[in-house]
Design an enzyme around this catalytic site. Structure first.
Site: not given
Length: 392
Positions: A106, A110, A149, A288, A341
């Site tokens: 990407h 990740e 990956h 958040e 969170e």
């Protein structure tokens, strides 16, 4: 012509009505989704302290379309589903035993949390150093942007993937099958040093997820690189990390201080018991992004100028809080509320309202709020992220 429907018995006590305890509101006799009204009581009947408009801060994975493949499934919540979520996107994925999320990479980093089952992850960095490990419930992994990956189920498994860009889409990643399918065979022949007919069996399009065989042990599958292993592990066992324990629950914090490779995502795993809440606080360094694992709760978010709104959450929901917006999260159910969170940052940071007031001259706080001695004397100089209601 409208189809005839069974009328709703509006006198049924199990049918909620938009009437608050102070008498505000009126009965709703029109078309409605009663199940959704029951699941979102604080949107249906907002607390009297709610005021003003705030963008939607909740989206459920149950409302996200599934992508079904032989070997697993996936669904995502990005800025397209939750427009305010510009900093982070999330993917919920499941693999069968032997199911493979194909070799890919990407533009974004990740971060992942294993929800159930076991999987195997592999990666190779830019210096040819490789990595292989098995992960189980409560384990994390982190792959920096651009690191290739793979993920394979050792048994039926499910996990949450988090990316440090709200515009990310799991369905537009860079995959090995897609690239080779769009590369001429003479180029592949020159690159790999074998005849063109060696590539006749390659997939003609992206594989994405496919059904494979359950691999053997890590020891039997490990490839020895002449450059060795990656210098920093891509795996972290969060549930084996001692929690910050409080009477109302617990918190486990993970960021680059204890998981050094995780440079762009910091996180906390929060446990709130019935009768407890995540204290009033805000985060100074990042928005958040939340993922609710078990239980049910509600969160009120304050953004200033008299504006605050309350949202309801349950397992499988995603929540969002803008940076520096004050908020708290209450357990409104009878079971333990667990949620994550997550922040686009290398370090976790929060500001406690209680601690701020306790460490500010008492006379200043008293004059600002016209507060009495009972409140002032109860302020805590040490941060307590999860608090219990008095008497519980």
């Amino acid at each position: 012509m409208l189809l005839e429907q069974q009328p709703i018995n509006h006198e049924d006590r199990n049918v909620p009505q938009p009437i608050r305890s102070d008498g505000a509101g009126a009965i709703d006799t029109g078309p409605r989704n009663i199940i959704r009204d029951i699941q979102n009581p604080n949107i249906f009947v907002p607390p009297v302290t709610d005021e003003g408009m705030i963008p939607n801060l909740r989206f459920s994975f149950s409302d996200a379309p599934m992508k079904l493949d032989h070997g697993g499934w996936s669904r995502e919540i990005t800025v397209r589903q939750l427009p305010i979520s510009t900093a982070i996107a999330g993917v919920n994925m499941s693999l069968t035993a032997g199911g493979v999320r194909e070799l890919h990479w990407h533009k974004q980093a990740e971060w992942a949390y294993m929800l159930l089952g076991r999987a195997r992850i592999t990666a190779v960095d830019q210096d040819g150093r490789n990595f292989i490990a098995d992960v189980g419930p409560g384990d994390l992994w982190y792959f920096p942007a651009g690191i290739p990956h793979s993920i394979q189920g050792l048994e039926h498994c499910e996990f949450l993937l988090v990316f440090d860009d709200g515009n990310f889409s799991e369905f537009s990643t860079l995959t090995i099958s897609d690239w080779l399918a769009h590369t001429p065979k003479d180029v592949l022949s020159a690159n790999f040093g074998v005849p063109e007919n060696a590539f006749n069996s390659l997939p003609s399009e992206q594989v994405y997820i496919y059904q494979g065989n359950v691999p053997g042990s890590v020891a039997s599958e490990d490839i020895q690189s002449p450059y060795g292993k990656v210098p920093m592990t891509f795996k972290h066992e969060l549930l084996n990390q001692p929690p910050i324990q409080m009477p109302g629950g617990s918190v486990r914090i993970v960021d680059s201080s204890n998981f050094p490779i995780s440079k762009t995502i910091a996180a906390a795993l929060v446990q709130i018991e019935p009768g407890a809440m995540r204290e009033l606080h805000w985060h100074p360094n990042s928005d958040e992004w939340q993922y609710y694992l078990t239980g049910q709760g509600r969160m009120t978010v304050f953004i200033g100028n008299g504006t605050a709104r309350t949202f309801d959450y349950r397992a499988g929901d995603v929540g969002y809080v803008p940076s520096n917006a004050g908020h708290y999260i209450q357990n409104t159910g009878t079971e333990t509320l667990w949620f994550l969170e997550m922040f686009k940052s290398n370090r976790y940071a929060d500001v406690s309202l209680n601690q701020w007031m306790a460490l500010t001259p008492k006379e200043l706080v008293q004059s600002n709020l016209n507060a009495g001695s009972v409140m002032l004397d109860s302020l805590r100089k040490k941060k307590v992220p999860v608090v219990k209601y008095p008497g519980t």
